[in-house]
Design a protein around this motif. Structure first.
Motif, short mmCIF file in Angstrom:
data_model
loop_
_atom_site.label_atom_id
_atom_site.label_comp_id
_atom_site.label_asym_id
_atom_site.label_seq_id
_atom_site.Cartn_x
_atom_site.Cartn_y
_atom_site.Cartn_z
N GLU A 25 64.57 144.30 20.33
CA GLU A 25 63.20 144.81 20.62
C GLU A 25 62.36 144.35 19.19
O GLU A 25 61.51 144.25 19.39
N ILE A 26 63.34 144.42 17.87
CA ILE A 26 62.81 144.53 16.98
C ILE A 26 62.22 142.66 17.03
O ILE A 26 61.26 142.90 16.56
N ALA A 27 63.18 142.46 17.63
CA ALA A 27 62.47 140.87 17.06
C ALA A 27 61.78 140.00 18.33
O ALA A 27 61.15 139.78 17.84
N GLN A 28 61.85 141.40 19.38
CA GLN A 28 61.03 140.62 20.84
C GLN A 28 60.01 141.19 20.14
O GLN A 28 58.95 140.80 20.27
N LEU A 72 65.06 134.53 20.41
CA LEU A 72 64.10 134.87 21.17
C LEU A 72 63.10 133.99 20.93
O LEU A 72 61.97 134.78 22.24
N SER A 73 62.47 133.71 20.66
CA SER A 73 61.67 132.84 20.46
C SER A 73 61.01 131.96 20.73
O SER A 73 62.50 130.37 20.85
N PRO A 74 60.29 131.77 21.65
CA PRO A 74 60.06 130.32 22.48
C PRO A 74 59.56 129.59 22.15
O PRO A 74 59.68 128.12 22.34
N ASP A 75 58.62 129.33 20.62
CA ASP A 75 58.10 128.07 20.00
C ASP A 75 59.23 127.55 18.66
O ASP A 75 58.41 127.07 17.78
N GLY A 76 59.98 128.74 18.23
CA GLY A 76 60.74 128.52 16.99
C GLY A 76 59.86 129.55 16.48
O GLY A 76 59.25 130.33 16.05
#
Ligand code: ATP
Ligand code: PRP
Length: 236
Positions: A56-59, A79-83
């Motif tokens: 959740e923190i990463a998100q 979790l990062s769509p764009d890197g």
């Protein structure tokens, strides 16, 4: 201007080690509502403090609903769509270390590299009329790494836990998972490919790129970047 929001892990080793690190730089964490409370105060920091799971923190950092947080780099990357353009790692904290690796059954004597895996994928498709299945919870990291290594003949099988057991139970052929000591991989008869370390992760103080930034946020970052044992003013 709304308050700066900081998140720290809510459970397990990451929680304890994050609290120890904060205490070592003079910012003791006090959980509100006892062990089960999900808000906290950090001594000497004027911010809203939330206790959340590492994912959740990463998100939250990626979306911009949190300004600062401590979480694993593996989760941020996955979790990062764009890197990495979505977040900035400010400080690697030296705990929570784990490698995200590609592992295959030890019995695959002729597969030791990602290039071997590509060849095995093509042969497997010919022989069995289906693609190799790769079990993981790291879907984006796996797709990016396999594409970078030109491995195309595979299918992802999303795993919610006990990923290393997938080849033995027959739900997948290959796994991408984290390892620290290697014991779980060995116990499941798996080996890491020679060029199979995708990412070396550890817990990191990270800032959001999307969250609205301010001078106040900068001064909080400065306090958190302090080295242990410095900056605490004691009377002479
Ligand atoms: N041996 C380990 N087992 C699990 N996670 C580890 C280990 N060592 C380091 N980590 C790191 O801890 C983080 C995962 O922590 P945790 O399992 O609490 O998170 P989560 O995915 O949010 O939890 P949940 O599965 O309950 O949602 C990852 O960044 C991972 O790399
Ligand atoms: O290389 P090793 O030292 O054996 O560690 C790796 C294992 O540790 C974690 O599992 P754990 O049971 O700690 O937690 P999880 O399965 O709930 O993530 C992780 O998911 C791996 O399975």
């Amino acid at each position: 201007m709304s308050r700066i929001t900081i998140a720290v892990p809510s459970k397990g080793r990451l929680k304890e080690q994050t609290e120890d690190w904060l205490a070592s730089i003079g910012h003791t964490v006090r959980q509100i509502g006892g062990e089960r409370g999900y808000t906290a105060e950090i001594e000497g920091i004027d911010a809203e403090v939330r206790l959340l799971s590492a994912s959740e923190i990463a998100q939250g950092l990626i979306e911009g609903s949190l300004h600062l947080g401590v979480t694993g780099e593996d989760l941020l990357h996955d979790l990062s769509p764009d890197g990495p353009v979505d977040f900035e790692v400010l400080k690697r904290l030296g705990f929570g270390g784990a490698d995200v690796v590609v592992a295959v059954p030890q019995a695959w004597f002729d597969v030791d590299t990602m290039a071997d895996l590509e060849a095995a994928g093509a042969a497997f498709r010919k022989a069995h009329n289906r693609r190799l299945r790769v079990a993981t919870k790291y879907l984006r990291i796996t797709r990016r790494y396999f594409a970078q290594k030109s491995v195309g003949e595979y299918r992802l099988v999303e795993s919610a836990g006990a990923t290393e057991a997938a080849p033995a139970t027959g739900t997948a052929d290959v796994v991408v998972d984290i390892t620290t000591t290697g014991a779980t991989l060995r116990a499941n008869g798996l080996k890491v490919l020679d060029d199979g370390v995708i990412l070396k992760s550890q817990a990191s103080l990270t800032r959001s790129i999307r969250a609205p930034w301010s001078e106040e946020a900068n001064s909080i970052v400065q306090s958190l970047m302090r080295q242990p044992g410095t900056g605490t003013k004691r009377p002479l």
